[in-house]
Design an enzyme around this catalytic site. Sequence first.
Site, PDB file in Angstrom:
ATOM      1  N   HIS A 139       0.814  -1.229   0.000  1.00 49.46           N
ATOM      2  CA  HIS A 139       0.000   0.000   0.000  1.00 49.46           C
ATOM      3  C   HIS A 139       0.849   1.282   0.000  1.00 49.46           C
ATOM      4  O   HIS A 139       0.637   2.190  -0.799  1.00 49.46           O
ATOM      5  CB  HIS A 139      -0.924   0.037   1.217  1.00 49.46           C
ATOM      6  CG  HIS A 139      -1.755  -1.203   1.387  1.00 49.46           C
ATOM      7  ND1 HIS A 139      -2.305  -1.872   0.321  1.00 49.46           N
ATOM      8  CD2 HIS A 139      -2.142  -1.895   2.483  1.00 49.46           C
ATOM      9  CE1 HIS A 139      -2.987  -2.917   0.766  1.00 49.46           C
ATOM     10  NE2 HIS A 139      -2.899  -2.952   2.072  1.00 49.46           N
TER      11      HIS A 139
ATOM     12  N   LYS B  70      -0.132  -0.037  13.783  1.00 48.93           N
ATOM     13  CA  LYS B  70      -1.404  -0.433  14.397  1.00 48.93           C
ATOM     14  C   LYS B  70      -1.457   0.117  15.807  1.00 48.93           C
ATOM     15  O   LYS B  70      -0.431   0.410  16.408  1.00 48.93           O
ATOM     16  CB  LYS B  70      -1.508  -1.951  14.420  1.00 48.93           C
ATOM     17  CG  LYS B  70      -1.582  -2.539  13.004  1.00 48.93           C
ATOM     18  CD  LYS B  70      -2.340  -3.836  12.968  1.00 48.93           C
ATOM     19  CE  LYS B  70      -2.411  -4.395  11.557  1.00 48.93           C
ATOM     20  NZ  LYS B  70      -3.506  -3.853  10.766  1.00 48.93           N
TER      21      LYS B  70
END
Length: 485
Positions: free
Chosen positions: A238, A336
Amino acid sequence: MLGVPFDLVIFGGGGDLSCRKLIPAMYRAYREGHFVPESQLIITVRGQDELATVKDHILQKLIEFLKEGEYEVEAAQQFMTLVKPVVVDIAERNDSWESLRDVLSEDESRARVFYLAIPPAIFGLCCEQLDHFGLNHANSRVVVEKPLGYDAQSANELHSKMALYFDESQTFRIDHYLGKEPVQNLMALRFGNTLFEHLWDAKTIDHVQISISEEVGVEGRANFYDGAGAARDMVQNHILQLLCLVAMESPNKLNADDIRAEKVKVLKALRPIVGEDVDRHTVRGQYVAGSVGGKMVKGYLEELDANSTTETFVAVRTFIDNWRWAGVPFYLRTGKRLAKRCAEIMIQYKDVSHNVFPGNERLCPNRLVIRLQPEEQVQLHVMTKQLDCQDMVLKPVTLDLNLADTYDSNYSDAYKRLILDVAQNNAALFVHRDEATAAWEWIDPVIEYWREQGAPSLYRSGSWGPDASDRLLAEDGKSWFNAEQ
Ligand code: BG6
């Protein structure tokens, strides 16, 4: 071309990816008239038990995963008539493949899309079986999504095995970030406006930040994630794809070959980060317990219930060694359990060469911010004179090119867009094998070096990652964009 019937076969159709993303995407396409009633959504399942229940399961999941206001009883019932479950035993050469053939349309001019929502370890085998049973006709395409390999070598083995049965032109590698509207809008902004393209190089741009922060942890995917880590899960694909779209030259035409060739050039110009340079230019972290969005959450090791040195956070400073970008740092970051869910590209322009405004010590630099989520936004930060003020006092204002006002972004769906592109044989938003390879070749030495270094730095859940990530930019006299908001 939209509205032409096609067959979509989802291997692993009752699984999580299919129910969470693919089937809702096709329901949306159906409601918009792009997935017409003559089309078929063929779902492969493993056995008779699953065959008996899979349609109910899919319907329930559809209701669960659609956004508020999208589910409509009658439309869903009609849509479900296009869903055709079939038992296919991928591992065996048996009659089950014939039952798949029986459902597929015989019309060879009609696109046949095989979506492999199954473990990558059997991608090659599934392609081999499709070929063996003669189901791969000239209008057939195969769609796969990461993890596509573990490093350059394993990725190449996977691509080579698939290439025995499906040509590169029939192979569609999804990176769902490329299906996001603002990502495509980046190309429109760059190549549809003289304004930006003339201000898009080392002469005017100070640096670029590409950041994807998530609030979620690894949730039920700890086992998969632990073998991957943030660099493989987010950076190799990504983040590097976003970097390519920011940095590439204008393609001659907006077609797949031209766009992908430009992206490969960027990846090949990325300055390698090798050996001790990895310490200088990268930061990796792992989250410990903390509070995210007002809720206490566990640390990574507690979620995993094991010891691990896998990184859940990465920050990188990199350079693109070519004429356009010489000397411009690109700061990449993902993690995260960070403070806020946000994905954005921030392009910071150089300071004005000479400040003629007395009393305004430092003028805020111009910034172009392309935010992918949570809201889809494009903003330009400029300096203006403060109104009703006798003195020439400047203040920063934001020009909003707000996408959400011009269309209903609530319903924009990357998977819908990408699957319809496959049906239309448009590979512009898919990743070519050469791109995947170049991306692995760049990230592999970094991961390899980390592996020899032991544990990553720890960061508290709900923070912006390890302090070293802020220091990485501070060394260059810069800071992460979020730190200033
Ligand atoms: C996936 C990663 O590719 O992208 C996940 O495997 C990550 O770990 C997800 O959570 C993020 O996607 P999005 O669209 O929610 O930003």
